[in-house]
Design a protein around this motif. Structure first.
Motif, PDB file in Angstrom:
ATOM      1  N   SER A  83      -7.940   8.177 -11.196  1.00 35.15           N
ATOM      2  CA  SER A  83      -6.787   7.490 -10.629  1.00 35.15           C
ATOM      3  C   SER A  83      -6.846   5.993 -10.954  1.00 35.15           C
ATOM      4  O   SER A  83      -7.808   5.508 -11.535  1.00 35.15           O
ATOM      5  CB  SER A  83      -6.698   7.729  -9.120  1.00 35.15           C
ATOM      6  OG  SER A  83      -7.862   7.269  -8.479  1.00 35.15           O
ATOM      7  N   ARG A  84      -5.827   5.279 -10.555  1.00 33.65           N
ATOM      8  CA  ARG A  84      -5.673   3.854 -10.867  1.00 33.65           C
ATOM      9  C   ARG A  84      -6.952   3.063 -10.616  1.00 33.65           C
ATOM     10  O   ARG A  84      -7.540   3.124  -9.541  1.00 33.65           O
ATOM     11  CB  ARG A  84      -4.545   3.282 -10.016  1.00 33.65           C
ATOM     12  CG  ARG A  84      -4.136   1.896 -10.401  1.00 33.65           C
ATOM     13  CD  ARG A  84      -2.960   1.454  -9.579  1.00 33.65           C
ATOM     14  NE  ARG A  84      -3.374   1.078  -8.229  1.00 33.65           N
ATOM     15  CZ  ARG A  84      -3.351  -0.166  -7.774  1.00 33.65           C
ATOM     16  NH1 ARG A  84      -2.912  -1.130  -8.525  1.00 33.65           N
ATOM     17  NH2 ARG A  84      -3.744  -0.428  -6.551  1.00 33.65           N
ATOM     18  N   SER A  85      -7.378   2.324 -11.612  1.00 35.16           N
ATOM     19  CA  SER A  85      -8.592   1.519 -11.533  1.00 35.16           C
ATOM     20  C   SER A  85      -8.264   0.061 -11.835  1.00 35.16           C
ATOM     21  O   SER A  85      -7.181  -0.258 -12.311  1.00 35.16           O
ATOM     22  CB  SER A  85      -9.620   2.036 -12.539  1.00 35.16           C
ATOM     23  OG  SER A  85      -9.966   3.376 -12.247  1.00 35.16           O
ATOM     24  N   ALA A 116     -11.260 -12.975  -8.205  1.00 38.88           N
ATOM     25  CA  ALA A 116     -10.350 -11.908  -8.655  1.00 38.88           C
ATOM     26  C   ALA A 116     -10.375 -10.797  -7.613  1.00 38.88           C
ATOM     27  O   ALA A 116     -11.355 -10.640  -6.871  1.00 38.88           O
ATOM     28  CB  ALA A 116     -10.780 -11.371 -10.012  1.00 38.88           C
ATOM     29  N   SER A 117      -9.297 -10.031  -7.540  1.00 41.86           N
ATOM     30  CA  SER A 117      -9.261  -8.950  -6.558  1.00 41.86           C
ATOM     31  C   SER A 117      -8.453  -7.773  -7.089  1.00 41.86           C
ATOM     32  O   SER A 117      -7.671  -7.901  -8.028  1.00 41.86           O
ATOM     33  CB  SER A 117      -8.680  -9.428  -5.231  1.00 41.86           C
ATOM     34  OG  SER A 117      -7.325  -9.789  -5.392  1.00 41.86           O
ATOM     35  N   PHE A 118      -8.673  -6.639  -6.465  1.00 40.95           N
ATOM     36  CA  PHE A 118      -7.982  -5.390  -6.776  1.00 40.95           C
ATOM     37  C   PHE A 118      -7.767  -4.680  -5.451  1.00 40.95           C
ATOM     38  O   PHE A 118      -8.678  -4.595  -4.632  1.00 40.95           O
ATOM     39  CB  PHE A 118      -8.850  -4.536  -7.710  1.00 40.95           C
ATOM     40  CG  PHE A 118      -8.382  -3.123  -7.886  1.00 40.95           C
ATOM     41  CD1 PHE A 118      -7.224  -2.833  -8.596  1.00 40.95           C
ATOM     42  CD2 PHE A 118      -9.114  -2.069  -7.351  1.00 40.95           C
ATOM     43  CE1 PHE A 118      -6.804  -1.518  -8.773  1.00 40.95           C
ATOM     44  CE2 PHE A 118      -8.699  -0.746  -7.517  1.00 40.95           C
ATOM     45  CZ  PHE A 118      -7.541  -0.477  -8.235  1.00 40.95           C
ATOM     46  N   GLU A 119      -6.556  -4.184  -5.223  1.00 41.69           N
ATOM     47  CA  GLU A 119      -6.250  -3.478  -3.971  1.00 41.69           C
ATOM     48  C   GLU A 119      -5.784  -2.067  -4.249  1.00 41.69           C
ATOM     49  O   GLU A 119      -5.112  -1.802  -5.245  1.00 41.69           O
ATOM     50  CB  GLU A 119      -5.133  -4.200  -3.210  1.00 41.69           C
ATOM     51  CG  GLU A 119      -5.545  -5.504  -2.628  1.00 41.69           C
ATOM     52  CD  GLU A 119      -4.452  -6.128  -1.762  1.00 41.69           C
ATOM     53  OE1 GLU A 119      -3.319  -5.590  -1.706  1.00 41.69           O
ATOM     54  OE2 GLU A 119      -4.739  -7.152  -1.125  1.00 41.69           O
ATOM     55  N   ARG A 120      -6.121  -1.196  -3.305  1.00 39.00           N
ATOM     56  CA  ARG A 120      -5.633   0.183  -3.350  1.00 39.00           C
ATOM     57  C   ARG A 120      -5.448   0.664  -1.919  1.00 39.00           C
ATOM     58  O   ARG A 120      -6.336   0.498  -1.086  1.00 39.00           O
ATOM     59  CB  ARG A 120      -6.617   1.075  -4.092  1.00 39.00           C
ATOM     60  CG  ARG A 120      -6.167   2.519  -4.129  1.00 39.00           C
ATOM     61  CD  ARG A 120      -6.995   3.369  -5.031  1.00 39.00           C
ATOM     62  NE  ARG A 120      -6.627   4.767  -4.865  1.00 39.00           N
ATOM     63  CZ  ARG A 120      -7.195   5.763  -5.500  1.00 39.00           C
ATOM     64  NH1 ARG A 120      -8.160   5.535  -6.360  1.00 39.00           N
ATOM     65  NH2 ARG A 120      -6.813   6.995  -5.285  1.00 39.00           N
TER      66      ARG A 120
END
Length: 146
Positions: free
Chosen positions: A104-106, A115-119
């Motif tokens: 799934s989305r990475s 830096a950031s990444f949200e799910r």
């Protein structure tokens, strides 16, 4: 409540259970891997950190562990359905990402501090993830949605 003010896992002291059945999200082509075996080579993993009831939870990327800054902190979290997890890069340990075993989305690979990444996790299950360049070092984690 367990140690550190966390909700207990239902296992005795020093024991970790497997997250199979309704707690484990398996996708086609993915082997049946328990949370215990997935986290067996992650040196900063001791227990599931309970973050249920929160709308957003943060996880550090590039935290101290696995022989350098090759860890997620906390490595395993328990959240409620609908929680957004935000991975935040420390800028330590080189280039990292958040790649999910189920494809799934990475996130993208980056070494940039801040830096950031949200799910958002809307479905009950266990979501296993890793850092592509540092997986073999033990840079792995999991989100348990209950």
């Amino acid at each position: 409540m367990g140690p550190h003010g966390q909700r207990g896992t239902g296992y005795g002291p020093g024991q970790r259970g497997t997250m199979m059945g309704p707690h484990y999200r398996q996708t086609p082509g993915q082997s049946t891997t328990s949370l215990e075996s997935w986290m067996s080579d992650v040196d900063n993993y001791t227990d599931i950190v309970d973050r249920t009831g929160r709308t957003q939870v943060a996880v550090a990327v590039g935290a101290t562990g696995n022989g350098g800054n090759f860890a997620y902190d906390p490595p395993v979290i328990r959240v409620s359905p609908g929680t957004t997890v935000r991975w935040e890069w420390t800028g330590q340990g080189g280039t990292h990402d958040v790649a999910f075993v189920d494809g799934s989305r990475s996130s993208r690979l980056t070494a940039t501090a801040g830096a950031s990444f949200e799910r958002r996790f809307g479905r009950i299950g266990t979501y296993l993830y890793y850092c592509t360049p540092h997986r073999t070092l033990g840079m792995k984690g999991a989100v348990v949605v209950e």
